[in-house]
Motif scaffolding. Structure first.
Motif, PDB file in Angstrom:
ATOM      1  N   LYS A   1      31.789  32.801  52.717  1.00  0.00           N
ATOM      2  CA  LYS A   1      32.027  33.691  53.861  1.00  0.00           C
ATOM      3  C   LYS A   1      33.501  34.011  54.059  1.00  0.00           C
ATOM      4  O   LYS A   1      33.856  35.129  54.389  1.00  0.00           O
ATOM      5  N   ALA A   2      34.358  33.044  53.824  1.00  0.00           N
ATOM      6  CA  ALA A   2      35.794  33.242  54.041  1.00  0.00           C
ATOM      7  C   ALA A   2      36.363  34.352  53.155  1.00  0.00           C
ATOM      8  O   ALA A   2      37.348  34.997  53.507  1.00  0.00           O
TER       9      ALA A   2
ATOM     10  N   GLY B   1      29.033  36.614  52.193  1.00  0.00           N
ATOM     11  CA  GLY B   1      28.036  36.005  53.065  1.00  0.00           C
ATOM     12  C   GLY B   1      26.652  36.081  52.438  1.00  0.00           C
ATOM     13  O   GLY B   1      26.464  36.608  51.337  1.00  0.00           O
ATOM     14  N   LYS B   2      25.660  35.581  53.159  1.00  0.00           N
ATOM     15  CA  LYS B   2      24.288  35.520  52.637  1.00  0.00           C
ATOM     16  C   LYS B   2      23.747  36.884  52.232  1.00  0.00           C
ATOM     17  O   LYS B   2      23.116  37.032  51.183  1.00  0.00           O
ATOM     18  N   TRP B   3      23.968  37.916  53.065  1.00  0.00           N
ATOM     19  CA  TRP B   3      23.424  39.236  52.756  1.00  0.00           C
ATOM     20  C   TRP B   3      24.083  39.858  51.536  1.00  0.00           C
ATOM     21  O   TRP B   3      23.408  40.453  50.698  1.00  0.00           O
TER      22      TRP B   3
ATOM     23  N   GLY C   1      24.381  31.102  41.617  1.00  0.00           N
ATOM     24  CA  GLY C   1      24.614  31.275  43.058  1.00  0.00           C
ATOM     25  C   GLY C   1      25.540  32.433  43.316  1.00  0.00           C
ATOM     26  O   GLY C   1      25.531  33.439  42.615  1.00  0.00           O
ATOM     27  N   CYS C   2      26.391  32.288  44.297  1.00  0.00           N
ATOM     28  CA  CYS C   2      27.392  33.302  44.630  1.00  0.00           C
ATOM     29  C   CYS C   2      28.533  33.276  43.622  1.00  0.00           C
ATOM     30  O   CYS C   2      29.059  34.301  43.223  1.00  0.00           O
ATOM     31  N   GLY C   3      28.917  32.057  43.208  1.00  0.00           N
ATOM     32  CA  GLY C   3      30.029  31.930  42.284  1.00  0.00           C
ATOM     33  C   GLY C   3      30.312  30.491  41.919  1.00  0.00           C
ATOM     34  O   GLY C   3      29.613  29.573  42.336  1.00  0.00           O
TER      35      GLY C   3
END
Length: 130
Positions: free
Chosen positions: A113-114, A118-120, A12-14
């Motif tokens: 997001k924080a 974000g998604k992009w 994922g992101c992390g």
């Protein structure tokens, strides 16, 4: 120990790793797809909140964390991990500075997001990673 911070981020992101057996503070290490690392310290109790955080841009060849800036206060400087010394084989927990307590994986997240993921941004980081 040679390490790449992005390898700890997952698909994922992390991922978030939390220091085990902590009683006074909740210390977390967040690893992101682009190789960035974030250390966060939270207090426990009624007024639980973020105490401080710092960013790093990865590891050097010896496993030393490359912090973007040192924390201002001595107590914070002592709190942050400095060198990745071991990865526990059975569960992938991370050991820093030969300390008794390990950081165990607690969460894998799709975005953050924080902290600017974000998604992009995650979409482009995943494309770049392939």
């Amino acid at each position: 120990m040679t390490a790449n911070a992005a390898d700890f981020a997952g698909a994922g992101c992390g991922r978030r790793y939390e220091k085990e057996l902590e009683t006074h503070f909740r210390d977390c290490m967040l690893f992101y797809l682009d190789g960035r690392i974030r250390f966060e310290r939270y207090c426990y109790g009624e007024a639980a909140c973020l105490v401080f955080s710092v960013w790093a841009h990865g590891f050097d060849a010896d496993g030393k964390i490359l912090w973007d800036r040192e924390p201002e206060f001595e107590s914070q400087q002592k709190a942050i991990p400095r060198v990745l010394t071991d990865i526990r084989a059975e569960d992938g927990a991370l050991q820093f500075d030969d300390a008794f307590k390990h950081y165990v994986q607690t969460e894998e997240f799709a975005e953050d997001k924080a902290n600017g993921y974000g998604k992009w941004k995650v979409f482009w980081l995943k494309r770049k990673r392939k």
